[in-house]
Design an enzyme around this catalytic site. Structure first.
Site, PDB file in Angstrom:
ATOM      1  N   HIS A 232      -5.444  -5.142   3.861  1.00 52.90           N
ATOM      2  CA  HIS A 232      -5.885  -4.462   5.074  1.00 52.90           C
ATOM      3  C   HIS A 232      -7.027  -3.507   4.765  1.00 52.90           C
ATOM      4  O   HIS A 232      -6.902  -2.629   3.909  1.00 52.90           O
ATOM      5  CB  HIS A 232      -4.700  -3.725   5.719  1.00 52.90           C
ATOM      6  CG  HIS A 232      -3.682  -4.682   6.269  1.00 52.90           C
ATOM      7  ND1 HIS A 232      -2.336  -4.475   6.202  1.00 52.90           N
ATOM      8  CD2 HIS A 232      -3.860  -5.878   6.912  1.00 52.90           C
ATOM      9  CE1 HIS A 232      -1.709  -5.498   6.779  1.00 52.90           C
ATOM     10  NE2 HIS A 232      -2.611  -6.357   7.210  1.00 52.90           N
TER      11      HIS A 232
ATOM     12  N   GLU B 216      -6.919   0.346   4.157  1.00 54.54           N
ATOM     13  CA  GLU B 216      -5.920   0.859   3.211  1.00 54.54           C
ATOM     14  C   GLU B 216      -6.539   1.034   1.829  1.00 54.54           C
ATOM     15  O   GLU B 216      -6.113   0.453   0.829  1.00 54.54           O
ATOM     16  CB  GLU B 216      -4.692  -0.062   3.246  1.00 54.54           C
ATOM     17  CG  GLU B 216      -4.093  -0.088   4.670  1.00 54.54           C
ATOM     18  CD  GLU B 216      -2.997  -1.127   4.892  1.00 54.54           C
ATOM     19  OE1 GLU B 216      -2.509  -1.703   3.916  1.00 54.54           O
ATOM     20  OE2 GLU B 216      -2.649  -1.350   6.074  1.00 54.54           O
TER      21      GLU B 216
ATOM     22  N   HIS C  47       0.149  -1.687   0.117  1.00 50.46           N
ATOM     23  CA  HIS C  47      -0.383  -1.309   1.430  1.00 50.46           C
ATOM     24  C   HIS C  47      -0.256   0.199   1.590  1.00 50.46           C
ATOM     25  O   HIS C  47       0.351   0.875   0.766  1.00 50.46           O
ATOM     26  CB  HIS C  47       0.432  -1.969   2.556  1.00 50.46           C
ATOM     27  CG  HIS C  47       0.221  -3.449   2.658  1.00 50.46           C
ATOM     28  ND1 HIS C  47      -0.498  -4.025   3.666  1.00 50.46           N
ATOM     29  CD2 HIS C  47       0.623  -4.458   1.853  1.00 50.46           C
ATOM     30  CE1 HIS C  47      -0.533  -5.334   3.498  1.00 50.46           C
ATOM     31  NE2 HIS C  47       0.139  -5.628   2.402  1.00 50.46           N
TER      32      HIS C  47
ATOM     33  N   GLU D  55       4.458   0.277   0.767  1.00 47.07           N
ATOM     34  CA  GLU D  55       3.619   1.058   1.675  1.00 47.07           C
ATOM     35  C   GLU D  55       3.475   2.420   1.012  1.00 47.07           C
ATOM     36  O   GLU D  55       4.451   3.161   0.875  1.00 47.07           O
ATOM     37  CB  GLU D  55       4.290   1.217   3.041  1.00 47.07           C
ATOM     38  CG  GLU D  55       4.454  -0.082   3.811  1.00 47.07           C
ATOM     39  CD  GLU D  55       3.210  -0.505   4.562  1.00 47.07           C
ATOM     40  OE1 GLU D  55       2.159   0.174   4.455  1.00 47.07           O
ATOM     41  OE2 GLU D  55       3.283  -1.518   5.277  1.00 47.07           O
TER      42      GLU D  55
HETATM   43  O1  0X9 Z   1       2.183  -5.029   9.024  1.00 43.91           O
HETATM   44  C1  0X9 Z   1       1.961  -5.177   7.818  1.00 43.91           C
HETATM   45  O2  0X9 Z   1       1.354  -6.132   7.350  1.00 43.91           O
HETATM   46  C2  0X9 Z   1       2.464  -4.110   6.842  1.00 43.91           C
HETATM   47  N1  0X9 Z   1       2.240  -2.796   7.381  1.00 43.91           N
HETATM   48  S1  0X9 Z   1       0.707  -2.213   7.442  1.00 43.91           S
HETATM   49  O3  0X9 Z   1       0.740  -0.933   8.134  1.00 43.91           O
HETATM   50  N2  0X9 Z   1       0.183  -1.942   5.976  1.00 43.91           N
HETATM   51  O4  0X9 Z   1      -0.111  -3.181   8.094  1.00 43.91           O
HETATM   52  C3  0X9 Z   1       3.943  -4.259   6.689  1.00 43.91           C
HETATM   53  C4  0X9 Z   1       4.394  -5.620   6.294  1.00 43.91           C
HETATM   54  C5  0X9 Z   1       5.881  -5.675   6.247  1.00 43.91           C
HETATM   55  N3  0X9 Z   1       6.339  -7.034   6.237  1.00 43.91           N
HETATM   56  C6  0X9 Z   1       6.336  -7.731   5.111  1.00 43.91           C
HETATM   57  N4  0X9 Z   1       6.067  -7.173   3.986  1.00 43.91           N
HETATM   58  N5  0X9 Z   1       6.657  -9.014   5.164  1.00 43.91           N
HETATM   59 ZN    ZN Z   2      -1.332  -3.076   5.214  1.00 46.42          ZN
END
Ligand code: 0X9
Ligand code: ZN
Ligand code: CA
Length: 445
Positions: free
Chosen positions: A184, A187, A319, A392
């Site tokens: 992303h 990030e 992330h 995260e």
């Molecule tokens: O939505 C996402 O891709 C991630 N959060 S972000 O704020 N960095 O965009 C979380 C992904 C959670 N789901 C998986 N890891 N499968």
């Molecule tokens: Zn992300």
């Protein structure tokens, strides 16, 4: 078995989102702005959305195509553009716009250039600066660190993989572990995380016994920047644009970009955890692995199957933000869906909790955050049987900087994950040891 949530993004979103998205997408698409609309209209902002308390409310919220950045109490923080915001409002929520990142949109209308990070952020590395730092490390530690170009981004930037190991140039029969960052665009802290690992492992080899032992017995792969186009775009005007996706154009739409973390080739688009609308923040792309960035990494990971056996045993995809350690699956709330046995799940959770204990993040199955489909960790596990986690990173909330914490936090917040990374590497030869089942699963190791 569900950990007691203590992060801001505690969640119960999951069930809600499962059924989401499908129908209202047509509505979202119909509201695309006319061609030639002002550039600012394309730039999303963060909003706190109140009254997001029920499953139905969360379902509808996700269906607008906004990205859910954070969930706390009765509210959610989303990133939404103008049309997504209108859909959120039409649901009857009151929304509060959160402050934009520093100098947000100051450069709108200016030809995108290479201005880079704004003041207060200049210790972050641009794509070019990261590559320079990496090349300097390779020159300094040629036997420990090698680089491979594994593909090109849509705009033609190199996607690179670094290999860290004693005798890095040789493929030795050692467990391999993959660290990826920056799917992303906004990030940016995750690129610093990758650079931290490269610096730490090269610099401490031979002096720190734990690092030395791991480089002697593991092969570490680091893909420091999965989305160089998006990252560059986010800072090109000298102020942040809140960009998430890559920079691939979409046929028949003025909206740009695919959400790379919805584009992986496992249960792609299966379950309401992504959007089919190009204007959505969570647009999954027109087909699984349609983005060159995802394709490059999938191809690279498949190339690590040697003698019929996937060499990579474990992985972390970095992330921001919310301070979470997550494991698959994201596409379902079921902790033991097909392809995930109870022992698999328990090993995931045991190592995940151990890592979270070391960095103070909250451990959970990723679907507890919200349902996602086509995410990297689901593909790495579901398709390649790699124990793949999503971290995260800092901060825990938008109030502490959200996607754009000041550069002064970089040393602390990257080093914060040192112990978690070491623990994963130490477990990587037999993840089932963490549940006392080495004998059952890891014979001959
Ligand atoms: O939505 C996402 O891709 C991630 N959060 S972000 O704020 N960095 O965009 C979380 C992904 C959670 N789901 C998986 N890891 N499968
Ligand atoms: Zn992300
Ligand atoms: Ca090897």
């Amino acid at each position: 078995m569900r950990p007691r949530p203590r992060g801001v993004r505690t969640t119960v979103l999951a069930a809600a989102l499962t059924l989401a998205l499908a129908a209202p997408l047509a509505a979202a698409q119909a509201q695309n702005p006319p061609a030639g609309a002002a550039d600012t209209a394309e730039l999303p902002h963060q909003y706190e959305v109140s009254g997001v308390t029920t499953a139905a409310a969360r379902t509808a919220l996700a269906a607008t195509g906004a990205a859910i950045d954070e969930v706390h109490g009765r509210a959610a923080v989303v990133t939404a553009d103008r049309r997504q915001l209108a859909l959120v409002r039409a649901l009857g929520h009151s929304v509060r716009r959160l402050p934009d990142p520093p100098g947000f949109a100051a450069g709108t209308g200016v030809t995108p250039g290479v201005k880079g990070f704004p003041s207060g952020y200049t210790k972050y590395h641009t794509y070019e600066q990261a590559n320079q730092a990496i090349d300097a490390l390779i020159a300094k530690y040629p036997s420990l660190l090698t680089k491979t170009v594994i593909g090109k981004s849509h705009e033609g930037r190199d996607i690179i993989a670094l290999k860290l190991s004693r005798n890095a140039a040789k493929d030795e029969a050692e467990p391999e572990v993959l660290f990826t960052a920056h799917q992303h665009a906004r990030e940016h802290l995750t690129v610093e995380m990758a650079l931290y690992l490269l610096t730490e492992f090269t610099g401490k080899y031979g002096s720190d016994p734990r690092v030395t032992k791991l480089l002697d017995s593991r092969e570490i792969w680091i893909v420091p920047d999965l989305n160089p186009d998006g990252g560059t775009y986010d800072i090109a005007t000298g102020s942040f644009r809140n960009w998430r996706k890559n920079r691939q154009p979409n046929t028949g739409s003025t909206a740009v970009g695919t959400d790379l973390n919805r584009n992986w080739e496992y249960k792609w688009g299966c379950c309401g955890g992504s959007s089919g609308s190009p204007s959505a923040e969570t647009y999954r792309g027109p087909a699984a692995a349609s983005s060159p960035e995802v394709r490059a990494v999938e191809k690279f990971v498949r190339s690590r199957v040697v003698g019929g056996k996937q060499q990579i045993t474990a992985a972390i995809d970095f992330h921001t933000y919310s301070e979470l350690v997550m494991w698959p699956y994201g596409f379902t709330n079921n902790p033991t869906a097909p392809g995930m046995t109870q022992d698999d799940h328990d090993a995931f959770a045991a190592v995940g909790r151990s890592m979270a204990e070391s960095n103070g993040y909250t451990p959970e199955q990723s679907s507890e955050l919200y349902i996602t489909d086509g995410s990297i960790d689901d593909w790495l596990w579901g398709d390649q049987k790699i124990f793949a986690y999503t971290f995260e990173m800092y901060p825990s909330s938008s109030g502490a900087g959200g996607f754009y914490p000041k550069d002064t936090v970089i040393p602390r917040e990257t080093a914060r994950n040192r112990e978690a990374v070491l623990r994963l590497l130490e477990n990587a030869d037999c993840m089932y040891r963490s549940i006392g089942k080495e004998g059952t699963y890891c014979k001959g190791k």
